[in-house]
Design a protein around this motif. Structure first.
Motif, PDB file in Angstrom:
ATOM      1  N   ARG A   1      -1.121  -2.985  10.399  1.00  0.00           N
ATOM      2  CA  ARG A   1      -2.419  -3.559  10.052  1.00  0.00           C
ATOM      3  C   ARG A   1      -3.028  -2.852   8.833  1.00  0.00           C
ATOM      4  O   ARG A   1      -3.679  -3.496   8.000  1.00  0.00           O
ATOM      5  CB  ARG A   1      -3.364  -3.498  11.251  1.00  0.00           C
ATOM      6  N   VAL A   2      -2.818  -1.546   8.718  1.00  0.00           N
ATOM      7  CA  VAL A   2      -3.314  -0.823   7.535  1.00  0.00           C
ATOM      8  C   VAL A   2      -2.542  -1.257   6.290  1.00  0.00           C
ATOM      9  O   VAL A   2      -3.121  -1.502   5.229  1.00  0.00           O
ATOM     10  CB  VAL A   2      -3.197   0.699   7.738  1.00  0.00           C
TER      11      VAL A   2
ATOM     12  N   LYS B   1      -3.681  -4.425   5.101  1.00  0.00           N
ATOM     13  CA  LYS B   1      -5.122  -4.372   4.851  1.00  0.00           C
ATOM     14  C   LYS B   1      -5.916  -5.266   5.808  1.00  0.00           C
ATOM     15  O   LYS B   1      -6.986  -5.762   5.472  1.00  0.00           O
ATOM     16  CB  LYS B   1      -5.426  -4.750   3.396  1.00  0.00           C
TER      17      LYS B   1
ATOM     18  N   ASP C   1      -6.869  -3.854   8.583  1.00  0.00           N
ATOM     19  CA  ASP C   1      -7.819  -2.801   8.939  1.00  0.00           C
ATOM     20  C   ASP C   1      -8.004  -1.909   7.720  1.00  0.00           C
ATOM     21  O   ASP C   1      -7.034  -1.631   6.995  1.00  0.00           O
ATOM     22  CB  ASP C   1      -7.314  -1.965  10.113  1.00  0.00           C
ATOM     23  N   ASN C   2      -9.221  -1.456   7.499  1.00  0.00           N
ATOM     24  CA  ASN C   2      -9.497  -0.594   6.354  1.00  0.00           C
ATOM     25  C   ASN C   2      -8.942   0.817   6.538  1.00  0.00           C
ATOM     26  O   ASN C   2      -8.702   1.534   5.561  1.00  0.00           O
ATOM     27  CB  ASN C   2     -11.003  -0.520   6.091  1.00  0.00           C
ATOM     28  N   GLU C   3      -8.757   1.216   7.788  1.00  0.00           N
ATOM     29  CA  GLU C   3      -8.218   2.532   8.096  1.00  0.00           C
ATOM     30  C   GLU C   3      -7.397   2.446   9.372  1.00  0.00           C
ATOM     31  O   GLU C   3      -7.442   1.435  10.084  1.00  0.00           O
ATOM     32  CB  GLU C   3      -9.355   3.539   8.278  1.00  0.00           C
TER      33      GLU C   3
END
Length: 279
Positions: free
Chosen positions: A48-49, A52, A54-56
Motif C-alpha cells: 500500500r505504501v 501510495k 497509504d501515505n506511510e
C-alpha cells in the motif's frame, strides 16, 4: 458510543490482559496462524505504501485475520449490525467472555481456529478488508471478539494473490515489492547463523528438521557466485534478518512435528505477494 469504543481500543493498544500474557508465556515457539497473519499484513502494508494508497506504513490487524480468516462464515454475518455498542452489551460480553476461567476460554478458541497460510490471509483481506491494528485485539489475544466488532471500520483491500513457482520467479517479484515465502528451518544451523552468516540448511547427521516457517524476502544479491536472499523471519518469538543460500537443496525427510518434505527442494518455497488494485 461506537466512537468512544474505538477511542478506548486505541488508547489501550499494546496493553495485554494478564491472561494473554500468561498464554503468550506458555505458548510454544511457533503459531502457524499468527505467523501467517503477521506476514500477510506486513506485505499488504508495504504494498500500500509502494502504490501510495497509504501515505506511510500503516499497521493493520493481524489478529483480525487470526480471529476470522478460514472459518465457515454465515453469509453476510460479519457485515450485519448484529449488536449495538452500548453499556448493556459491553457488560454482557464481559460476563460471558472475560470473567470466566482462561483455560475454558482458550480451549474453546483453539478448537475453532484453523491453521492459516499467508495466501488464506490475503484472500480474506481482499474479501472483507482490514481494521487498523489499534482498533482490534493484539496478536495472541485469548478473548473472543464481541458481536458488535462488526461495527469496527475496515479499510477495503482490493487485489489478488500472485504466486511464483520457484525462487527465480519469486526474486523477480521482489524487484517490485517484498515477497512472502516459507523457509525450511533446521536446528542447530539456523540458531547459529547470526546476522552476518549464511544459512545453508542442514550440515550433518546432527541436524534436526524444525519445519517450515513463514518469512518475507526483503532483498537479494550475489556473493562469490552464490545467490543470497535476505529474509525477515519470526523465530523463537524474535524477529531477525537472515541471509539464505538460494541454491542449497534438501532431500526428502520428516520433521519432529510431523511435517514432511516429499521431494528434493530449495530452502525457500511457497512464494506469494498481494497484487493490490489502485481502483
Amino acid at each position: 458510543m461506537t466512537e468512544q469504543f474505538l477511542e478506548s481500543l486505541s488508547s489501550s493498544a499494546g496493553i495485554c490482559h494478564p491472561d494473554c500474557v500468561r498464554a503468550s508465556n506458555e505458548q510454544e515457539d511457533y503459531d502457524a496462524s499468527q505467523s501467517a497473519a503477521l506476514v500477510a499484513v506486513s506485505l499488504i502494508s508495504s504494498a500500500r505504501v509502494i502504490l501510495k494508497l497509504d501515505n506511510e506504513f500503516t499497521e493493520y490487524s493481524a489478529q483480525f485475520l487470526v480471529d476470522n480468516a478460514g472459518k465457515e462464515e454465515v453469509e453476510g454475518e460479519m457485515d450485519q449490525q448484529r449488536s449495538q455498542v452500548n453499556l448493556r452489551n459491553l457488560l454482557q460480553y464481559m460476563v460471558e467472555n472475560v470473567w470466566i476461567k482462561r483455560e475454558d476460554r482458550q480451549g474453546e478458541m483453539d478448537q475453532q481456529r484453523p491453521h492459516l497460510t499467508v495466501k488464506d490471509c490475503f484472500e480474506f483481506a481482499f474479501k472483507k478488508g482490514l481494521p487498523l491494528s489499534q482498533h482490534w485485539a493484539h496478536v495472541g489475544c485469548t478473548f473472543k471478539a464481541p458481536p458488535f466488532a462488526c461495527q469496527i471500520p475496515r479499510v477495503p483491500m482490493k487485489g489478488q494473490v500472485i504466486e511464483a513457482a520457484d525462487l527465480d520467479e519469486g526474486l523477480k517479484l521482489c524487484r517490485q515489492q517484498p515477497v512472502g515465502a516459507r523457509l525450511h528451518v533446521f536446528s542447530p544451523e539456523f540458531d547459529l547463523v547470526g546476522e552476518e552468516g549464511i544459512y545453508d540448511g542442514p550440515s550433518g547427521d546432527g541436524s534436526r528438521y524444525v519445519g517450515l516457517r513463514d518469512a518475507i524476502i526483503v532483498e537479494f544479491d550475489k556473493r562469490e557466485g552464490k545467490n543470497l536472499v535476505t529474509v525477515q523471519i519470526l523465530y523463537k518469538k524474535k524477529t531477525s534478518f537472515v541471509k539464505v543460500s538460494g541454491k542449497s537443496m534438501i532431500l526428502p525427510l520428516i520433521g519432529d512435528d510431523g511435517s514432511q518434505v516429499t521431494e528434493p527442494t530449495c530452502l525457500l518455497v511457497d512464494f506469494c505477494v498481494p497484487r493490490l488494485s489502485i481502483n
